[in-house]
Design a protein around this motif. Sequence first.
Motif, mmCIF file in Angstrom:
data_model
loop_
_atom_site.group_PDB
_atom_site.id
_atom_site.type_symbol
_atom_site.label_atom_id
_atom_site.label_comp_id
_atom_site.label_asym_id
_atom_site.label_seq_id
_atom_site.Cartn_x
_atom_site.Cartn_y
_atom_site.Cartn_z
ATOM 1 N N UNK A 7 0.828 -1.211 0.000
ATOM 2 C CA UNK A 7 0.000 0.000 0.000
ATOM 3 C C UNK A 7 0.863 1.263 0.000
ATOM 4 N N UNK A 8 1.941 1.230 0.764
ATOM 5 C CA UNK A 8 2.784 2.419 0.858
ATOM 6 C C UNK A 8 3.510 2.668 -0.460
ATOM 7 N N UNK A 54 5.405 5.559 -4.606
ATOM 8 C CA UNK A 54 5.956 5.291 -5.942
ATOM 9 C C UNK A 54 4.931 4.532 -6.785
ATOM 10 N N UNK A 55 3.849 5.203 -7.183
ATOM 11 C CA UNK A 55 2.776 4.497 -7.895
ATOM 12 C C UNK A 55 3.220 3.816 -9.185
ATOM 13 N N UNK A 115 0.518 13.510 -7.731
ATOM 14 C CA UNK A 115 0.509 12.584 -6.601
ATOM 15 C C UNK A 115 1.248 13.222 -5.429
ATOM 16 N N UNK A 116 0.692 14.313 -4.910
ATOM 17 C CA UNK A 116 1.333 15.081 -3.854
ATOM 18 C C UNK A 116 0.838 14.661 -2.471
ATOM 19 N N UNK A 175 2.336 9.000 2.701
ATOM 20 C CA UNK A 175 3.134 7.785 2.742
ATOM 21 C C UNK A 175 4.492 8.012 3.382
ATOM 22 N N UNK A 176 5.144 9.101 3.012
ATOM 23 C CA UNK A 176 6.463 9.405 3.569
ATOM 24 C C UNK A 176 6.363 9.747 5.057
#
Length: 266
Positions: free
Chosen positions: A111-112, A117-118, A137-138, A144-145
């Motif tokens: 998920x992360x 990193x999609x 993707x902001x 995530x980070x």
Amino acid sequence: MDPIKFYRGFDQEFFYSFHKHSSDLELDELGKRYSLCLDKQGQTLGEILTGKRSPKKLRDDTLEELHSLAASEGKFANDLPLNVQADHFESETGFSQLPGELRRLVEGRSHVVRLVKPAEYDKNYWFYTQGENPPQNVYCREFGMDLLEFLRGVRSTNKAKLMGLRRAISFRKEGIYQFWALAPYVHLGLMQLGCEWSSSIGILIKIASKRYAQGQSPFTGHTRFQLGYDERMPTHLIARLEAMRDIEHLKKGDYAKAYGIELPKQ
């Protein structure tokens, strides 16, 4: 700043569906419908996103139209991919350095990876990076980070509590992992209230854990859709609107009464 201005910057190409191979005519029609929805309901939507109006005030026909548009949107699959290599994700985040129980907490990184990193998560994502307007993707990446940085600071772990939290995080409704769809936008709402990033992550984890322990879904809000490839699209707007339900409960003190979870004093 008008938050709806952000969504008006969408690209109708992100309505393209690999399952039905959308035509240019279909993309144009969907783009017009989304623009019209944003134009007609922009004030109400903006007031909900800024906390000036309750999410309960969203008209049923507006939500129905957003749901219809979201159903036509290109999006990540609901099922987790079996083999996510994510070498760039690993080198950037050092995920493998987390203790095993914390890696398992977030489903062994899948998920992360999608949030951070999609392109390493979904092979179809590359299709959308070929044009002049790559996916935005902001918010998801920042969440995530921040989540990974928060986990790096965890020093003591209670196995029973971790197991409960893991189940809350992996909770699915209508096939959608509710935590992973809504948490980035609960995080955004908390940050906009002035919460520090670490405090925000801690609060949303407590909400998910406490609610699940009482037999509920991790958040009050819920979505029927996996998030799409671009954050300006309907799936993300719906998730952000739904996340404001939890923000409202925090502001009104409902979560303080029910779970002992309060907003930090500013």
